[in-house]
Design a protein around this motif. Structure first.
Motif, PDB file in Angstrom:
ATOM      1  N   VAL A  21      -5.512  -3.648  -2.480  1.00  0.00           N
ATOM      2  CA  VAL A  21      -4.673  -3.443  -1.000  1.00  0.00           C
ATOM      3  C   VAL A  21      -4.811  -2.176  -0.551  1.00  0.00           C
ATOM      4  N   LEU A  22      -5.154  -0.899  -1.167  1.00  0.00           N
ATOM      5  CA  LEU A  22      -5.293   0.446  -0.688  1.00  0.00           C
ATOM      6  C   LEU A  22      -6.433   0.575   0.400  1.00  0.00           C
ATOM      7  N   ALA A  23      -7.442  -0.228  -0.063  1.00  0.00           N
ATOM      8  CA  ALA A  23      -8.523  -0.243   0.678  1.00  0.00           C
ATOM      9  C   ALA A  23      -8.626  -0.701   1.943  1.00  0.00           C
ATOM     10  N   GLN A  24      -7.642  -1.521   2.344  1.00  0.00           N
ATOM     11  CA  GLN A  24      -7.160  -1.958   3.710  1.00  0.00           C
ATOM     12  C   GLN A  24      -6.579  -1.160   4.857  1.00  0.00           C
ATOM     13  N   PHE A  25      -6.194  -0.106   4.240  1.00  0.00           N
ATOM     14  CA  PHE A  25      -5.399   0.755   5.162  1.00  0.00           C
ATOM     15  C   PHE A  25      -5.484   2.215   5.045  1.00  0.00           C
ATOM     16  N   SER A  26      -5.429   3.080   6.034  1.00  0.00           N
ATOM     17  CA  SER A  26      -5.510   4.559   6.198  1.00  0.00           C
ATOM     18  C   SER A  26      -4.088   4.885   5.938  1.00  0.00           C
ATOM     19  N   LYS A  27      -3.924   6.148   5.564  1.00  0.00           N
ATOM     20  CA  LYS A  27      -2.685   6.752   5.149  1.00  0.00           C
ATOM     21  C   LYS A  27      -1.673   6.557   6.578  1.00  0.00           C
ATOM     22  N   GLU A  28      -2.408   6.744   7.666  1.00  0.00           N
ATOM     23  CA  GLU A  28      -1.511   6.914   8.882  1.00  0.00           C
ATOM     24  C   GLU A  28      -1.220   5.792   9.496  1.00  0.00           C
ATOM     25  N   GLU A  29      -2.059   4.632   9.320  1.00  0.00           N
ATOM     26  CA  GLU A  29      -1.790   3.205   9.889  1.00  0.00           C
ATOM     27  C   GLU A  29      -0.517   2.347   9.802  1.00  0.00           C
ATOM     28  N   ALA A  72       0.800  -1.182  -0.026  1.00  0.00           N
ATOM     29  CA  ALA A  72      -0.033   0.017   0.016  1.00  0.00           C
ATOM     30  C   ALA A  72       1.027   1.267   0.180  1.00  0.00           C
ATOM     31  N   LYS A  73       2.011   1.148   0.748  1.00  0.00           N
ATOM     32  CA  LYS A  73       2.811   2.462   0.837  1.00  0.00           C
ATOM     33  C   LYS A  73       3.556   2.604  -0.472  1.00  0.00           C
ATOM     34  N   SER A  74       3.876   1.631  -1.255  1.00  0.00           N
ATOM     35  CA  SER A  74       4.412   1.739  -2.478  1.00  0.00           C
ATOM     36  C   SER A  74       3.508   2.400  -3.607  1.00  0.00           C
ATOM     37  N   VAL A  75       2.319   1.960  -3.408  1.00  0.00           N
ATOM     38  CA  VAL A  75       1.473   2.387  -4.229  1.00  0.00           C
ATOM     39  C   VAL A  75       0.939   3.801  -3.988  1.00  0.00           C
ATOM     40  N   GLN A  76       1.081   4.282  -2.797  1.00  0.00           N
ATOM     41  CA  GLN A  76       0.689   5.683  -2.370  1.00  0.00           C
ATOM     42  C   GLN A  76       1.729   6.569  -3.078  1.00  0.00           C
TER      43      GLN A  76
END
Length: 218
Positions: A194-202, A90-94
């Motif tokens: 993958v992105l839907a599983q996490f918020s930005k700060e988590e 998720a971090k990679s995609v963000q």
């Protein structure tokens, strides 16, 4: 007015990928094939509602590392590891919104092959990756694992993560990625999953006990 793509059929819907109006047929045929469809596109979202995860038995078995067995007990015991790896994806995609499902699958497959060689022979041989985007994904996963081992060291006095455990986690993610992607060249269905599983700060590395159970079996 005619479709902005085929210039033959009548346009009926706005396409954010071409910033113009296109016909339903071109939308259906070119969606995530030649068109970089944004996740916010309502027609892409509607199409995904009718798409189910692809059954693993219908996929290329050689790409799924069938020799590695993964049971429910393994998933239960290594839930935080798998969630942590998902978080790294998720971090990679963000960081790079141009990353596609194919990029994530290629990066995960490369790391799985490297880990498989390590487990089987004890040799550390990095499977080469030419894509900068895929290299960034691999680097993010390595950083996550470094933090994961550090947390284990602080909690238990040693790292409990075995090479075979990491191989199993990688294989699970590879299979999930193949099941979740649409298979189209520009698909981002797994990326959005993958992105839907996490918020930005988590962070599931700093506080794995707060992550909850979010593993979805393909």
């Amino acid at each position: 007015m005619s479709c902005a793509i085929c210039e033959k059929r009548k346009e009926k819907r706005f396409c954010p990928a071409v910033h113009g109006r296109i016909c339903p047929q071109c939308c259906g045929e070119q969606r995530e094939v030649t068109l970089d469809c944004p996740s916010s596109c309502v027609y892409l979202q509607q199409a995904r509602q009718h798409e189910r995860p692809r059954p693993l038995q219908d996929l290329d078995q050689a790409a799924l590392f069938p020799q590695v067995e993964i049971g429910e007990q393994f998933l239960y015991q290594h839930e935080h590891l798998i969630l942590g790896l998902n978080y790294a994806l998720a971090k990679s995609v963000q960081a790079d919104r141009a990353i596609t499902d194919a990029d994530l699958i290629a990066a995960l497959t490369s790391m799985t092959k490297t880990q498989e060689t390590l487990v089987k022979s004890g040799l550390h041989y990095e499977t080469p990756i030419s894509s900068l985007s895929q290299q960034a994904v691999v680097a993010e996963i390595h950083e996550l694992l470094k933090g994961y081992r550090k947390v284990e060291q602080e909690q238990y006095g040693y790292s409990k993560l075995h090479d075979s455990d990491l191989l199993g986690a990688f294989v699970f993610l590879v299979r999930m990625a193949h099941a979740r992607t649409s298979g189209r060249p520009k698909s981002r269905a797994f990326v959005d999953f993958v992105l839907a599983q996490f918020s930005k700060e988590e962070s599931v590395v700093a506080a794995p006990e707060e992550a909850g159970s979010r593993i979805i079996i393909p």
